[in-house]
Write a protein that holds these residues in place. Structure first.
Motif, PDB file in Angstrom:
ATOM      1  N   ALA A   2     -14.106  10.946   1.724  1.00 63.50           N
ATOM      2  CA  ALA A   2     -14.377   9.722   0.951  1.00 63.50           C
ATOM      3  C   ALA A   2     -13.609   9.707  -0.376  1.00 63.50           C
ATOM      4  CB  ALA A   2     -15.874   9.593   0.689  1.00 63.50           C
ATOM      5  N   PHE A   3     -12.310  10.020  -0.255  1.00 70.07           N
ATOM      6  CA  PHE A   3     -11.466  10.111  -1.443  1.00 70.07           C
ATOM      7  C   PHE A   3     -10.228   9.246  -1.233  1.00 70.07           C
ATOM      8  CE2 PHE A   3      -7.911  12.163  -3.690  1.00 70.07           C
ATOM      9  CZ  PHE A   3      -8.408  12.124  -4.987  1.00 70.07           C
ATOM     10  N   SER A   4      -9.862   8.493  -2.230  1.00 67.12           N
ATOM     11  CA  SER A   4      -8.702   7.619  -2.105  1.00 67.12           C
ATOM     12  C   SER A   4      -7.896   7.603  -3.399  1.00 67.12           C
ATOM     13  CB  SER A   4      -9.125   6.190  -1.746  1.00 67.12           C
ATOM     14  OG  SER A   4      -9.939   5.644  -2.770  1.00 67.12           O
ATOM     15  N   ILE A   5      -6.587   7.378  -3.246  1.00 61.44           N
ATOM     16  CA  ILE A   5      -5.683   7.241  -4.387  1.00 61.44           C
ATOM     17  C   ILE A   5      -5.015   5.876  -4.267  1.00 61.44           C
ATOM     18  CG2 ILE A   5      -3.630   8.116  -5.543  1.00 61.44           C
ATOM     19  CD1 ILE A   5      -4.296  10.877  -4.498  1.00 61.44           C
ATOM     20  N   TYR A   6      -5.297   5.010  -5.232  1.00 63.12           N
ATOM     21  CA  TYR A   6      -4.681   3.682  -5.265  1.00 63.12           C
ATOM     22  C   TYR A   6      -3.474   3.766  -6.188  1.00 63.12           C
ATOM     23  CZ  TYR A   6      -4.394  -1.416  -5.427  1.00 63.12           C
ATOM     24  OH  TYR A   6      -3.979  -2.723  -5.328  1.00 63.12           O
ATOM     25  N   PHE A   7      -2.278   3.774  -5.600  1.00 61.77           N
ATOM     26  CA  PHE A   7      -1.068   4.106  -6.346  1.00 61.77           C
ATOM     27  C   PHE A   7      -0.773   3.158  -7.513  1.00 61.77           C
ATOM     28  CE2 PHE A   7       3.536   4.775  -6.950  1.00 61.77           C
ATOM     29  CZ  PHE A   7       3.500   6.125  -7.204  1.00 61.77           C
ATOM     30  N   PRO A   8      -1.039   1.848  -7.413  1.00 55.30           N
ATOM     31  CA  PRO A   8      -0.823   0.993  -8.604  1.00 55.30           C
ATOM     32  C   PRO A   8      -1.575   1.475  -9.831  1.00 55.30           C
ATOM     33  CG  PRO A   8      -1.066  -0.376  -6.668  1.00 55.30           C
ATOM     34  CD  PRO A   8      -1.351   1.029  -6.235  1.00 55.30           C
ATOM     35  N   GLY A  58       0.794  -1.221   0.000  1.00 48.55           N
ATOM     36  CA  GLY A  58       0.000   0.000   0.000  1.00 48.55           C
ATOM     37  C   GLY A  58       0.824   1.267   0.000  1.00 48.55           C
ATOM     38  N   THR A  59       2.064   1.181  -0.498  1.00 49.07           N
ATOM     39  CA  THR A  59       2.946   2.346  -0.523  1.00 49.07           C
ATOM     40  C   THR A  59       2.372   3.445  -1.405  1.00 49.07           C
ATOM     41  OG1 THR A  59       4.790   0.782  -0.356  1.00 49.07           O
ATOM     42  CG2 THR A  59       5.338   3.070  -0.866  1.00 49.07           C
ATOM     43  N   TYR A  60       2.330   4.651  -0.861  1.00 48.50           N
ATOM     44  CA  TYR A  60       1.838   5.854  -1.535  1.00 48.50           C
ATOM     45  C   TYR A  60       0.332   5.847  -1.795  1.00 48.50           C
ATOM     46  CZ  TYR A  60       6.810   6.599  -2.486  1.00 48.50           C
ATOM     47  OH  TYR A  60       8.169   6.755  -2.370  1.00 48.50           O
ATOM     48  N   SER A  61      -0.346   4.774  -1.480  1.00 44.60           N
ATOM     49  CA  SER A  61      -1.810   4.770  -1.614  1.00 44.60           C
ATOM     50  C   SER A  61      -2.416   5.537  -0.452  1.00 44.60           C
ATOM     51  CB  SER A  61      -2.344   3.331  -1.628  1.00 44.60           C
ATOM     52  OG  SER A  61      -1.910   2.649  -2.790  1.00 44.60           O
ATOM     53  N   ILE A  62      -3.380   6.384  -0.749  1.00 42.43           N
ATOM     54  CA  ILE A  62      -3.956   7.284   0.265  1.00 42.43           C
ATOM     55  C   ILE A  62      -5.469   7.087   0.307  1.00 42.43           C
ATOM     56  CG2 ILE A  62      -4.264   9.683   0.972  1.00 42.43           C
ATOM     57  CD1 ILE A  62      -1.737  10.356  -0.623  1.00 42.43           C
ATOM     58  N   LYS A  63      -5.982   6.963   1.513  1.00 44.25           N
ATOM     59  CA  LYS A  63      -7.435   6.888   1.694  1.00 44.25           C
ATOM     60  C   LYS A  63      -7.834   7.885   2.769  1.00 44.25           C
ATOM     61  CE  LYS A  63     -11.303   3.717   2.321  1.00 44.25           C
ATOM     62  NZ  LYS A  63     -11.720   2.297   2.528  1.00 44.25           N
ATOM     63  N   LEU A  64      -8.539   8.935   2.354  1.00 46.57           N
ATOM     64  CA  LEU A  64      -8.934   9.979   3.288  1.00 46.57           C
ATOM     65  C   LEU A  64     -10.207   9.571   4.020  1.00 46.57           C
ATOM     66  CD1 LEU A  64      -8.309  13.143   1.079  1.00 46.57           C
ATOM     67  CD2 LEU A  64      -6.802  12.137   2.798  1.00 46.57           C
TER      68      LEU A  64
END
Length: 222
Positions: free
Chosen positions: A177-183, A166-172
């Motif tokens: 209710a915003f998330s960034i799935y780094f892959p 989960g490196t660099y993946s962000i879930k606010l």
């Protein structure tokens, strides 16, 4: 001016020394230890490689302030590609650092840069050695696409680790209710990487045509 030309010469000299050390180190280690040396390439030369790539950011500044006449966008793309792959992909995932693709990628980068900075240093002093000029503007045309393929392969190899850790993946949290799935970001970047490759290759052909034509004119005049 003489001062700016001296500064650019010293910059090219530092980069030449750094990349020559890396390139020589890689060859000697491979001749001594064979394929085993490829596994710990990043651990043995990674620090110097990172310093050289960070120093290359100055080249963007050189173009912006006008002391380097190279085109900004192609150089910006090339430097950004290296920084993203080196620092975001390879440096952040220890499992990727021991892969053979890292050794291949470093070899291609340093082979290109040893030739490029040698040419630049001589050009600062007004010396244009025709075989070196040809090599500088010809070698990059086949090797740059190979380096892009190596970058893409390094990204693909890193995807399972980014998914697992989960490196660099962000879930606010709520209410964002915003998330960034780094892959997913890396997969989109692969597309950008190949689109940028087409643009840069076109620019490399234009540079080769312009400089080799200029070199032939100077040769005829002399």
């Amino acid at each position: 001016s003489f001062t700016m030309n001296t500064y650019l010469f010293m910059y090219d000299l530092m980069q030449f020394c750094g990349h020559s050390w890396i390139f020589t180190n890689m060859i000697i280690r491979f001749m001594s230890f064979g394929k085993d040396s490829m596994v710990d390439t990043f651990y043995s030369i990674g620090l110097v490689m990172r310093l050289c790539q960070l120093l290359s950011i100055l080249e963007i500044l050189h173009i912006i302030i006008g002391i380097d006449k190279s085109r900004l966008f192609p150089r910006l793309l090339q430097i950004t590609e290296r920084l993203i792959v080196l620092f975001v992909v390879i440096n952040s995932q220890e499992e990727v650092q021991g892969k053979y693709v890292v050794c291949v990628l470093f070899f291609l980068w340093n082979l290109l840069d040893v030739v490029r900075y040698t040419y630049n240093m001589l050009a600062r002093t007004g010396i244009y050695y025709q075989p070196l000029t040809w090599l500088n503007f010809s070698l990059c045309i086949p090797l740059y696409p190979l380096s892009v393929l190596a970058k893409a392969f390094a990204i693909c190899v890193s995807l399972p680790y980014f998914e697992s850790f989960g490196t660099y993946s962000i879930k606010l949290p709520f209410p964002f209710a915003f998330s960034i799935y780094f892959p997913y970001v890396l997969k989109m970047y692969l597309l950008v990487l190949f689109i940028g490759m087409c643009f840069i290759i076109q620019n490399l052909f234009l540079e080769r045509k312009a400089h080799l034509k200029t070199g032939n004119i100077k040769k005829k005049r002399s």
